[in-house]
Structures are given as structure tokens and as C-alpha cells.
Design an enzyme around this catalytic site. Structure first.
Site, PDB file in Angstrom:
ATOM      1  N   HIS A  89      85.397  37.395 -60.732  1.00 33.53           N
ATOM      2  CA  HIS A  89      86.737  37.380 -60.125  1.00 33.53           C
ATOM      3  C   HIS A  89      86.935  36.180 -59.205  1.00 33.53           C
ATOM      4  CE1 HIS A  89      85.059  39.818 -56.648  1.00 33.53           C
ATOM      5  NE2 HIS A  89      86.009  39.181 -55.985  1.00 33.53           N
ATOM      6  N   ASP A 225      80.361  41.481 -62.970  1.00 35.85           N
ATOM      7  CA  ASP A 225      81.249  40.571 -62.238  1.00 35.85           C
ATOM      8  C   ASP A 225      80.526  39.279 -61.812  1.00 35.85           C
ATOM      9  OD1 ASP A 225      83.291  39.461 -60.797  1.00 35.85           O
ATOM     10  OD2 ASP A 225      83.726  41.247 -59.614  1.00 35.85           O
ATOM     11  N   SER A 655      82.649  38.206 -51.612  1.00 38.80           N
ATOM     12  CA  SER A 655      82.548  38.213 -53.067  1.00 38.80           C
ATOM     13  C   SER A 655      81.674  37.054 -53.505  1.00 38.80           C
ATOM     14  CB  SER A 655      83.935  38.033 -53.680  1.00 38.80           C
ATOM     15  OG  SER A 655      84.670  39.193 -53.493  1.00 38.80           O
TER      16      SER A 655
END
Ligand code: GLU
Length: 723
Positions: A89, A225, A655
């Protein structure tokens, strides 16, 4: 008498239960300060490396492998050739930018077979922290005691500029200074910023986003991810703009990659750049988040997502065009829902209120505190009331102008051309240059659908207009008796800014007196009305109160540290490098349930559903699963582990952060928090807040067995499980 004693005991026990020290794993610590503040706790929890292994300016260390990824995410260096891992992402908009219907890397994944196939990403950067220094005294040392807030701000500005300049003088580094503890402390960060960052690989979204929105912010999770990039440097290993001559960057340190996996209670570190937390706001402010800010944001995003989701379901092209935008809008939307639920369930308002009451009692009992801090909470509350409606107006502006219909931002970008054209001192050539540059940026329309945009405006405009304290339309904009839907119809029918053909032909035939056509365009006028309202009304009002707010928060922070010293205080996240530590552990999400700390490929297969685009796996995954060919990436029990959770205090910006074991080896990439944890930006609770990471062995498995990109795995230093 008896009653009085009981009362006293109750009072003490109330204080004791509300002012507990930090919950075990709460806090986002500044790397250069962990030695002083928490290294002992980290060792006690199981850390085997030293504080110097994590942060040092005298030797290469783990800090040198932690990379700020384009300012918003984190990434980690895993080879001596600048190989960088981050989340899918985080790389998403880049993967999307390289995708088309013919080469759909979002859908099919992308794997460069060699260095020459890696894809450049103009405008991207990757930055490494060289040094962190405390500059509080250098900035505030000469501040007179009775200085006003404005004088303080001016001094901070001047001193910061001087310090930044001298810190990078004669080097190729960059630097920035940030306030901590609401300006009670200042730190300088010296950085090396690389601009040539290339896309190396990404799994298909059916792996990288597996579970899509339904699983976002949710545990148990099965998302792969991750994506892979590489930093390039010039021949001297220094940052340089993209060039074919550039070579893979050779970092001072890259992380060894562990094949050992995790077990319950293993010590973990998350090292990265959390964006923003509000862990010290008052109970009243938490209440405002719950009753005003979050409901308003949710309402605006529900409106736009309703339109975008429906359009993406209908059409493959729209799905590509709006994929990144949809993710951007829905991500925070879902987080805010979880955040409100968590804050209510865990009684954040009343918990904060109890602490404030203890604070006030202690302050009232001591004259010198009473003089200095007696009114601080009341003052904060009074100021919040005064600024409330401007803050809401600002929130509406952000949601509508920046997250809503794109025509507003696109048309607004032409105000520069209007100004240049009106200004007689500006030469025609300069205007031609502006126009040519704009014409080269028509790629914007690749991801734009005027009908979708119009529907978004229609869905949001009523809320937006109602939410504004003052009229936003100039008189000439709206026709008599025209409702907002009619107004929107007319805008999209008439504005040239919603069509590539119209705007191209306008620009191609542009001469300076044509600026009037821009000024009369409905899209432009509406955009101007909105941004001028923000710039002329909302922003100045908020700016007027900002100094008071800054000083109150600074006093409130310092006062808590002094009056309630039994708590340990970490600075709120502000996009700077932090270390958080915790343990691999499950948690009880709700009554009668207990979540395990890991998920497996079995779980991926359980969720598989070819009729549901959110769980539609590539067939090869089933083949690999059936063959159970996990090689060296299998857990010692033989299964393929996918994700795990731990009690690290993380936030957005974490992230892609490396998750590191007690020995300093890479065991995962942080990518999310659980639904019950989204409240941690305001209140962390180590018994339920969990960060979610992808197990690094799943990353390697996908690269190697799924994608056949074993050349990338070979670049890394794999550390086998100790037998
Ligand atoms: N998944 C989160 C996001 O995209 C990042 C990590 C977090 O907030 O915990 O914002």
C-alpha cells in the site's frame, strides 16, 4: 470518622488506579534517547542487542537501514545493493502509475528480471537519518523570560534556520528541526535524501491487498502487503537525480533477514516514522473527536465512497483509475469508525477526565503550581469552544476540497495562469512556458472520470455547504432558485476543466487576454470561492488563536510531567524516526474470544472466493498450497505463516517499518493495526492494542516460489533458524 477513613482510602485508590505508569509497551521513543529512557526496559523484556546497535553516530547501525519512504511511509534496506522493502500500500500509487490496461501491474504484479528492467519514479524520494541532535538550548537559550508567544515563535524560526544551515554546511545532507512535547524540546534531524528510487517488484493486488477493504484494520489478517524498490546513487554513492549512469546504492547497513519466525512473547521492535498521534489531548477534546469531528468526516467519506465503489464495481477501467483514490479515502474512513468505537468502549473520556481531576487536585494543593498551572485546563477548554466552528470549517474544507471532487483542485491550479496573464510585467514567453508545462501534465485525465467526479460532488455538496458558517457562493455563481444538484449539473456541463479535449484546445490556443474565460468558468469560480473562503476567513481565524493554543498545550504538557511524575512521557508522533518495543501476543478482542498471534496460508485458502474480487487469489497460490512447497520459508511446525501481531505502539507512517527481533534481525514488515487498536492514536492500551505485520518468510516465499524472483532473495543475508 470511619467514613472519613474509608473516603480517604477510596480517594487514594482512585488516584492509584487512574495514574498508573505507562502500560508496558506504550510509547514511541526517539532513537537517540532510548539509552537514557527505555533501554533498560527493552533489555528486561528480552532485547539482546544494545542501544548503540539501534542508534549510533559513531558506527553503522540499524538506524542506517531504516528509510523514510517518500515522506509518508517507512521502508527497510535489506541488501548491499540498496534493495528496499516496504508495504504494497506504500508503493501502490507508484505501481498504479506504471499500470495500464495492457500492462496491469496492479492486477498481475510486476517483477523486474534485472536491474535494467527496474522502473524509475520521478518525484519520489527515500531518506536516511544520519544524526539526531537535541537543539533545545541552542533555540530557546536566549529567550527572555517574559517573551510573548510571537517573540518565541520568531526566535524559534530564526534559530532553526541558522542551525539547519550550519548543520549541513559543506555537506550534501539536508536537515529539519521539529518540536517535541509541544515545543518543550527541539531536535534536529540530519538526513541524506535519495531521489532515484526504482520499482523492483510487487505481487498482484490479489495478494498485496488480499482482503481489501473488508480486512483492512482487521485481525485475523492474510494480506501479503509488501512491495520492493531499490535506491540508486551516483558513482560516488551519493544521492543524484535519476540517470542511466546511476548505480545501486551501497548502504552503511542493511538488515539481516531471519528465517526463524516468531513465537508468542517474543520481543519485537518496530523502527519507523509514525505520522501523528494525539495522546495528550484533554478529555473535552476527545469528546469533540467522538461527537463532532469523526461523525462529520465519516459522513463526507461515506458519500464519496458510495459513488466510487459503485463505479469501480461496474467498470474495469474505472477500477484502475480510482484504485489509489479509493484506498486513500477508505483507509482513514474505516480507521475513524474503529477509533470512535474503541474510545467509547474503553471509556477514554472518563479515564482522561479522572487524570485531569487528579492533576487539578494536586495543583490546587500547592500554591506555586496553582499560580502556574491552575487555570490551564479551563483555558484549553475555553479556547476549544472559541475555535470550534472554525476547526469544523477547516475539516469540511479538507474533506471537500482535498478529498472530494477533483475538478476543484484541478481548476484551482489555473489561478497562477490568471495572475501571470494579468500582470503586465510578465513576458509572454513566461506564460507560454506555463501553458506548455501544463499541457505536458495532461496525464491527470488518465485517472479521471467526469461523471464519477460529478456524482461525488453531488453526494457531498449539501453537507459541505451546511457545514460552512458563512456563505461560500459569490452572488453571480448560483442561479435564482437553483438547488445544489442543479448547480452541480450546470458546473459539469459548462466547465472546461472536466474535459481533456476542452482544456487542451483552450491551452493550445491560449493568449494572455483569454484569462477571462478561466475566471468565468464555473469550476474555476467554485474552486476559488471555496479556497478564498478558507484562506480569508477560516485560516486567519485559526491562525489568530494558534499562538495561545501552542502556549497552552506546551504548559499543559510540562505541567503533567511535573505534577504527575510517576508516569513516563513520550512525545507524540510527528513524522520523525521512532522506536517502539513490544511482544508478539494475541489478545481478547471482545467477550468470549481470544485471538492467536499468527495466521497461516491455511487461512488464506479458507478465505479464498473466486466470486468475490476481495478474496480472488491467483491460481498459482492454490497450486503452491496444494504442493506444500514452502522450502526454507516454512515455520518449524511445517506451516506457512502469513502475518503476526504484537503489542508495539504504532501509527500511520509506520507502514513498511521493519519489525526486528531481539537479535536485531528482520522478522516482518509492519502494515496495519487491528480494529480494536485504531484508538491508540489517542489512547494506547497494551492489553488490546496490536500492530499487524507480514511475516518476512511470507514475503520471501511470494518472491521466490510465487514470482520466481529468487535473484532478489539471493541478494539478502538470510539467517537460518537456530536448531
Ligand atoms: N495501515 C495503516 C495505514 O495505512 C498504517 C499503519 C497504522 O496506521 O497502524 O494508515
Amino acid at each position: 470518622m470511619k467514613n472519613q477513613i474509608v473516603g480517604t482510602i477510596m480517594c487514594f485508590s482512585l488516584i492509584f488506579s487512574t495514574i498508573h505508569p505507562l502500560s508496558a509497551t506504550e510509547g514511541m521513543w526517539i532513537p537517540s534517547m532510548i539509552k537514557k529512557m527505555v533501554a533498560g526496559d527493552m533489555n528486561a523484556m528480552g532485547m539482546k542487542i544494545s542501544a548503540d546497535d539501534l542508534y549510533s553516530i559513531n558506527q553503522s547501525c540499524i538506524k542506517d537501514a531504516v528509510v523514510h519512504f517518500n515522506g509518508g511511509c517507512t521502508s527497510v534496506l535489506v541488501s548491499d545493493k540498496g534493495l528496499l522493502l516496504t508495504n504494497h500500500h506504500c508503493g501502490y500509487s507508484r505501481i498504479q502509475a506504471h499500470s495500464s490496461l495492457e500492462n496491469n501491474y496492479l492486477k498481475d504484479g510486476f517483477w523486474a528480471s534485472g536491474l535494467d528492467k527496474e522502473l524509475s519514479n520521478p518525484g519520489m524520494n527515500a531518506s536516511i537519518i544520519k544524526e539526531i541532535r537535541d537543539v533545545t538550548d541552542a533555540i530557546l537559550g536566549e529567550l527572555p523570560e517574559n517573551a510573548t508567544e510571537a517573540e518565541r515563535a520568531a526566535l524559534v524560526k530564526i534559530k532553526s534556520a541558522e542551525l539547519v544551515e550550519s548543520a549541513i554546511d559543506g555537506t550534501h545532507y539536508q536537515a529539519y528541526i521539529r518540536p517535541f512535547y509541544f515545543g518543550n524540546q527541539y531536535l534536529i534531524f540530519i538526513t541524506e535524501v535519495f531521489e532515484d528510487v526504482r520499482l523492483v517488484g510487487a505481487p498482484p493486488s490479489s495478494i498485496g491487498k488480499y482482503g481489501y477493504d473488508t480486512d483492512n484494520w482487521v485481525w485475523p489478517r492474510h494480506t501479503g502487503d509488501f512491495s520492493v524498490f531499490r535506491i540508486y546513487a551516483n558513482k560516488d554513492n551519493k544521492p543524484a537525480e535519476y540517470s542511466e549512469e546511476n548505480v545501486p546504492f551501497k548502504p552503511a547497513y542493511h538488515l539481516p533477514v531471519s528465517l526463524e519466525g516468531v513465537d508468542e512473547n517474543d520481543f519485537t521492535i518496530v523502527y519507523g516514522f509514525p505520522g501523528r498521534t494525539d495522546n495528550y489531548i484533554t478529555s473535552n477534546e476527545v469528546n469533540d473527536v467522538l461527537t463532532k469531528t469523526n461523525p462529520m468526516r465519516l459522513q463526507m467519506r461515506e458519500a464519496s465512497l458510495g459513488v466510487i465503489d459503485a463505479a469501480m464495481r461496474k467498470d474495469e477501467l474505472t477500477k484502475i483509475q480510482y484504485a489509489a483514490k479509493q484506498s486513500r479515502i477508505s483507509n482513514a474512513y474505516k480507521k475513524w469508525i474503529g477509533q470512535s468505537k474503541g474510545l467509547i468502549r474503553h471509556e477514554a473520556v472518563s479515564k482522561k477526565d479522572s487524570i485531569e481531576r487528579v492533576f487539578q487536585e494536586r495543583v490546587n494543593a500547592k500554591p506555586e503550581w496553582s499560580d502556574a498551572y491552575g487555570g490551564v485546563l479551563l483555558d484549553i477548554s475555553a479556547l476549544d469552544t472559541k475555535t470550534q466552528h472554525h476547526s469544523m470549517s477547516r475539516n469540511f474544507f479538507i474533506e471537500f476540497f482535498y478529498m472530494g471532487p477533483e475538478v476543484l483542485r484541478f481548476a484551482g491550479g489555473f489561478s497562477e495562469l490568471v495572475e501571470l496573464s494579468k500582470n503586465k510585467e510578465v513576458a509572454d514567453e513566461e506564460i507560454d512556458k506555463w501553458v506548455a508545462n501544463k499541457l505536458s501534465k495532461m496525464g491527470y485525465f488518465k485517472n479521471y472520470d467526469a461523471q464519477v467526479d460529478e456524482d461525488i460532488m453531488k453526494a457531498q455538496i449539501n453537507y459541505f455547504i451546511e457545514g460552512q458558517p458563512l456563505a461560500i457562493f459569490t452572488k453571480d455563481m448560483r442561479k435564482k432558485n437553483e438547488d445544489l444538484a442543479g448547480f452541480t449539473d450546470r458546473l459539469y456541463a459548462e466547465s472546461m476543466f472536466v474535459s481533456e479535449v476542452s482544456i487542451r484546445s483552450f491551452l493550445e490556443g491560449y493568449s494572455r487576454n483569454k484569462y477571462k474565460k478561466i475566471e468565468k468558468d464555473m469550476g474555476y469560480m467554485f474552486s476559488k470561492n471555496i479556497s478564498s473562503h478558507y484562506m480569508d476567513v477560516t485560516r486567519p481565524a485559526l491562525m489568530e488563536f494558534a499562538p495561545t493554543q501552542d502556549s497552552l498545550m506546551r504548559v499543559w504538557m510540562a505541567a503533567q510531567m511535573e505534577v504527575i511524575p510517576e508516569k513516563t512521557y513520550y512525545p507524540d508522533a510527528n513524522g520523525t524516526l521512532r522506536i517502539t518495543f513490544g511482544k508478539v501476543e494475541g489478545y481478547p478482542p471482545f467477550d468470549a474470544a481470544e485471538y492467536a498471534h499468527f495466521t497461516t496460508l491455511e487461512g488464506v485458502m479458507e478465505k479464498e472466493d473466486p466470486t468475490n474480487p476481495e478474496y480472488n487469489l491467483p491460481p498459482k497460490m492454490r497450486e503452491l498450497y496444494n504442493a506444500k512447497d514452502y522450502g526454507q520459508y516454512a515455520h518449524e511446525t511445517g506451516e506457512m505463516r502469513v502475518c503476526f501481531i504484537a503489542s508495539n505502539h504504532t501509527s500511520g507512517g509506520n507502514s513498511g517499518s521493519p519489525v526486528i527481533n531481539a537479535k536485531g534481525e528482520l522478522i516482518g514488515l509492519n502494515f496495519d493495526r487491528t480494529w480494536e487498536s485504531t484508538m491508540s492514536d489517542i489512547m494506547f492500551n497494551s492489553s488490546i492494542c496490536r500492530n499487524i505485520s507480514i511475516d518476512i518468510r511470507y514475503v520471501l516465499f511470494i518472491m521466490d516460489k510465487f514470482a520466481g524472483a529468487d535473484h532478489l532473495v539471493k541478494e539478502m543475508d538470510l539467517v537460518s533458524a537456530a536448531k
